[in-house]
Every structure is written in structure tokens, then in C-alpha cells.
Enzyme design. Structure first.
Site, PDB file in Angstrom:
ATOM      1  N   THR A  70       0.833  -1.206   0.000  1.00 21.73           N
ATOM      2  CA  THR A  70       0.000   0.000   0.000  1.00 21.73           C
ATOM      3  C   THR A  70       0.866   1.254   0.000  1.00 21.73           C
ATOM      4  O   THR A  70       0.649   2.181  -0.794  1.00 21.73           O
ATOM      5  CB  THR A  70      -0.935  -0.001   1.227  1.00 21.73           C
ATOM      6  N   ASN A 137      -5.258  -9.107  -8.237  1.00 19.60           N
ATOM      7  CA  ASN A 137      -5.425  -9.877  -6.994  1.00 19.60           C
ATOM      8  C   ASN A 137      -6.687 -10.735  -6.981  1.00 19.60           C
ATOM      9  O   ASN A 137      -6.755 -11.725  -6.283  1.00 19.60           O
ATOM     10  CB  ASN A 137      -5.420  -8.940  -5.782  1.00 19.60           C
ATOM     11  N   GLN A 165       1.046  -8.922  -6.411  1.00 17.46           N
ATOM     12  CA  GLN A 165       0.541 -10.298  -6.538  1.00 17.46           C
ATOM     13  C   GLN A 165       1.400 -11.166  -7.452  1.00 17.46           C
ATOM     14  O   GLN A 165       1.359 -12.387  -7.350  1.00 17.46           O
ATOM     15  CB  GLN A 165      -0.908 -10.291  -7.050  1.00 17.46           C
ATOM     16  N   HIS A 187       4.319  -9.760   2.673  1.00 15.07           N
ATOM     17  CA  HIS A 187       3.423 -10.789   3.229  1.00 15.07           C
ATOM     18  C   HIS A 187       2.684 -11.595   2.164  1.00 15.07           C
ATOM     19  O   HIS A 187       1.902 -12.475   2.492  1.00 15.07           O
ATOM     20  CB  HIS A 187       2.444 -10.173   4.243  1.00 15.07           C
ATOM     21  N   THR A 224      12.726   5.161  11.340  1.00 14.68           N
ATOM     22  CA  THR A 224      13.600   4.039  11.698  1.00 14.68           C
ATOM     23  C   THR A 224      13.045   2.754  11.092  1.00 14.68           C
ATOM     24  O   THR A 224      11.854   2.471  11.197  1.00 14.68           O
ATOM     25  CB  THR A 224      13.724   3.926  13.226  1.00 14.68           C
ATOM     26  N   CYS A 311      -8.510  -7.615   0.386  1.00 19.75           N
ATOM     27  CA  CYS A 311      -8.088  -6.361   0.999  1.00 19.75           C
ATOM     28  C   CYS A 311      -9.292  -5.521   1.394  1.00 19.75           C
ATOM     29  O   CYS A 311      -9.208  -4.658   2.229  1.00 19.75           O
ATOM     30  CB  CYS A 311      -7.192  -5.580   0.052  1.00 19.75           C
TER      31      CYS A 311
HETATM   32  C1  LIG Z   1      -2.572  -5.988  -6.032  1.00 18.91           C
HETATM   33  C2  LIG Z   1      -2.317  -5.508  -4.650  1.00 18.91           C
HETATM   34  N1  LIG Z   1      -1.678  -4.346  -4.468  1.00 18.91           N
HETATM   35  C3  LIG Z   1      -1.419  -3.864  -3.243  1.00 18.91           C
HETATM   36  C4  LIG Z   1      -1.792  -4.555  -2.108  1.00 18.91           C
HETATM   37  C5  LIG Z   1      -1.479  -3.980  -0.761  1.00 18.91           C
HETATM   38  O1  LIG Z   1      -0.336  -4.574  -0.206  1.00 18.91           O
HETATM   39  P1  LIG Z   1      -0.105  -4.514   1.395  1.00 18.91           P
HETATM   40  O2  LIG Z   1      -1.109  -5.441   2.002  1.00 18.91           O
HETATM   41  O3  LIG Z   1       1.316  -4.988   1.570  1.00 18.91           O
HETATM   42  O4  LIG Z   1      -0.282  -3.104   1.807  1.00 18.91           O
HETATM   43  C6  LIG Z   1      -2.473  -5.773  -2.242  1.00 18.91           C
HETATM   44  C7  LIG Z   1      -2.941  -6.512  -1.050  1.00 18.91           C
HETATM   45  O5  LIG Z   1      -3.769  -7.375  -1.124  1.00 18.91           O
HETATM   46  C8  LIG Z   1      -2.719  -6.266  -3.550  1.00 18.91           C
HETATM   47  O6  LIG Z   1      -3.355  -7.419  -3.724  1.00 18.91           O
END
Ligand SMILES: Cc1ncc(COP(=O)(O)O)c(C=O)c1O
Length: 361
Positions: A70, A137, A165, A187, A224, A311
Site C-alpha cells: 500500500t 489480486n 501479486q 506478506h 527508523t 483487501c
Molecule cells: C494488487 C495488490 N496491491 C497492493 C496490495 C497492498 O499490499 P499490502 O497489504 O502490503 O499493503 C495488495 C494486497 O492485497 C494487492 O493485492
């Protein structure tokens, strides 16, 4: 329990956890400190930077660590300028910050793919900054980013891709894609949550930091560093690179097995079937059956899936991705996403099929 929601997040790999542990215990130095504990932390970050850069075929200096996908997407979009364009299927971490620029939204076809004539028409409008995700995703659809980037680069247009993804599931080369910025997340590749990176070709694009302060991460991201998570991300990247081919083969064989079984159900529709997709993602719907309801029933039986974008879970709105593909509101509400891992087994796929059989005929 059967965990089929790996696009939402992956479990922490045991080997990643082992690598992180010392940095949560005795190696607690601040990497900006000059003393030995600081130097140990600093050197651990640089090792992780190399490991991440190797996974995505970039230079270590091109890796800017962030708090996740994000933030990487927000950082990229914060660096946009002029006429901004995004696709209709972007993750909200791209589409929300892009709203500041009143962006043009480019369409996808019924399979979720951006067609080449759409890019040709786009170039005629002379945009300055374009953001198109590498893999979606929800559907797993992979866009032809290297072809798109080649056309945009010719016109001096900056392109960012959200590869959150794609990385760890298919081979991703920052160099070969030809984009100027690329987002990745820890993650989704069996690393810890709350860690990611923006890969930047600084010779072409200038990055506008979101966070100002102590000047960490080459002045692009003050604060940090989350050492343990960064070390874990590095280890996860190293493992993903070493095991990518085996993981892909495993996921693809499970996906094929699942899709072949699903195709036997008269009421099942598989979305984006004709497009090139991630080896782990299957988005399908059962005619007349609410996806959210199936999700809850499966949850009662210990099976974790998603009914759309994980998400935005908790949100009952139908998937904006399916709507952008021209799927009806009614059918979009049937969507169930299975996102596999190399850690899943054929027995789990068979059990899943058994559990959804009552809905499928
Ligand atoms: C295509 C895509 N972009 C960005 C993100 C966001 O990543 P994060 O969870 O590391 O903030 C996701 C999370 O599902 C995602 O699927």
C-alpha cells in the site's frame, strides 16, 4: 483447516521467522547508529536489499523499503504528475491516491485484459504517468506490461506497475518489464506483514517522499526501519527466487486439478479463463448462489477463501474488477476466489470440491 486465501496473505515461512528472530531479540540496534549494534542492523538491511533486488532482477540501490504494498503504491502515485492514467482494475491502494489527479481510467475486456488498441488510443492522448498492475489480486490476470511499457517509454511516458501479486508466483524482472517504478509486498511471499518496497529507476523518474524526517532509505522514506520485517522480507525473497520454479509447478498442478473439477459442475462459471493468469488464482461463481454465503458456509467447515478482493473484506460491494470486465452485478455477487499456495495439497483440493458440490449442480 484448509487455507485457500493466499492472495490475501501467506503464512510466515518458518525459515523466514528464524531469520527474523535475532532482530527482535539481541540485535536491536538502530541502523543509523554508528556503534556495532547499529552497523549489524545496517548491514542486515543491505543484505535484504540485495535479496529483494535479486528476486525482481533490479539493482539493490533501486529498492526502497516501505511499510508494505500500500505504501509503495502511494509513494509511486505521490510521484505522479500531469495527466495520470490508471486501469479500471487497480487495487484501491493505487486507485484511491490517484483520485487526487482526476485520472483517466482505461478499460479491460471481458477477460480482464487491457487490449493493445486501448494502449494505442491512450498514447494519442499524451499522458504523463500511467499505473497498470502486473497481476490482478482477484482474477490473477497478468497484463502484458513489458509490451505496454515499451510503447509508453518510446513516448517518454512514466509507467508504474503494482507487482504485489505477481512477485513470488511468476518470474518478474524489473529490468525486462521496462517500467520506471514497481511495487512489491513481503506478506504475499511468506514474509512478515507491514513490509514492502518500491523499486525505482531513479535515472528516469523522480520520487516524491511521503514521509520526511531522518532521511532513511536514501531520503525516500524517513523513519527508523522495521529491521526484523525487512530481514524477513529479504529471506522470503531469497527463498522465493530459489524455489520459484518448483512452487509454480506445484501451484499450477493444483489449479489445473481444481479447475478441471469445477468445470464439471453445470452451474459454475470460471472467470478470466481465456487470459494468462497467475498459477495460483481461480475466480469462479456458482449461478444464483451468493459468493459471500458460500464463503461463510466454507468457513464453518474450516475452509478459508475470499469472495472477492480480500483487501476490502468486510465490504459487501460486488467486485469492481468483475464489474469493469462487464460481468453483471448479479453474477459478480456469486464470485468466490481460491488462491492457492505451494504448501496446499491435492487432498485439500478434493475436500474443497466435496464441500462445494451441494451448491454446484
Ligand atoms: C494488487 C495488490 N496491491 C497492493 C496490495 C497492498 O499490499 P499490502 O497489504 O502490503 O499493503 C495488495 C494486497 O492485497 C494487492 O493485492
Amino acid at each position: 483447516m484448509i487455507y485457500f486465501d493466499n492472495n490475501a496473505t501467506t503464512p510466515l515461512d518458518e525459515r523466514v521467522f528464524e531469520a527474523m528472530l535475532p532482530f527482535m531479540k539481541m540485535m536491536y540496534g538502530n541502523p543509523s547508529s554508528v556503534h556495532r549494534l547499529g552497523r549489524i542492523a545496517k548491514s542486515a538491511i543491505e543484505t535484504a536489499r540485495e535479496q529483494v533486488s535479486e528476486l525482481v532482477d533490479a539493482q539493490p540501490s533501486q529498492v526502497i523499503f516501505t511499510s508494505g504494498g500500500t505504501e509503495a503504491n502511494n509513494l509511486a502515485i505521490n510521484s505522479a504528475f500531469g495527466r495520470v492514467v490508471i486501469s479500471a482494475v487497480e487495487h484501491p491502494s493505487v486507485s484511491e491516491p490517484a483520485k487526487h489527479y482526476n485520472p483517466e481510467i482505461i478499460a479491460v475486456n471481458r477477460d480482464g485484459l487491457i487490449e493493445s488498441q486501448t494502449i494505442t488510443a491512450l498514447i494519442e492522448k499524451r499522458p504523463d504517468f500511467v499505473s497498470i498492475m502486473l497481476a490482478n489480486n482477484e482474477t490473477g490476470v497478468i497484463q502484458s506490461i513489458s509490451d505496454i511499457a515499451a510503447q509508453l517509454n518510446e513516448q517518454g511516458i512514466i509507467i508504474h506497475t503494482d507487482a504485489v501479486q505477481a512477485v513470488g508466483k511468476i518470474h518478474v524482472s524489473f529490468k525486462k518489464l521496462g517500467v520506471q517504478m514497481m511495487s512489491v509486498s513481503s506478506h504475499k511471499i511468506y514474509g512478515a506483514k507491514g513490509c514492502g518496497a518500491l523499486i525505482v529507476d531513479k535515472s528516469v523518474s523522480s520520487v516524491s517522499p511521503l514521509l520526511l524526517g531522518g532521511g532513511q532509505e536514501q531520503n525516500y522514506r524517513s523513519g527508523t526501519e522495521n529491521i526484523a520485517a525487512i530481514v524477513g522480507f529479504g529471506k522470503a525473497a531469497e527463498l522465493a527466487k530459489a524455489e520459484l520454479d518448483a512452487r509454480q509447478t506445484r501451484m499450477l498442478s493444483l489449479r489445473t486439478m481444481l479447475e478441471n473439477k469445477l468445470a464439471q459442475f453445470s452451474k459454475v462459471t470460471l472467470f478470466s479463463q481465456a487470459a494468462l493468469r497467475l498459477p495460483n488464482t481461480v475466480l469462479f461463481g456458482i449461478d444464483g448462489v451468493d459468493g459471500e454465503m458460500v464463503l461463510l458456509k466454507l468457513d464453518q467447515r474450516g475452509v478459508c477463501v475470499s469472495s472477492g478482493s480480500a483487501c476490502s473484506s468486510g465490504e459487501t460491494e460486488p467486485s469492481h474488477v468483475l464489474l469493469a470486465m462487464g460481468i453483471s452485478l448479479q453474477q459478480a455477487k456469486t464470485a468466490i476466489r481460491v488462491s492457492l499456495s505451494h504448501q496446499n495439497t491435492p487432498a485439500e483440493v478434493l475436500e474443497f470440491i466435496e464441500l462445494i458440490t451441494p451448491f454446484g449442480f
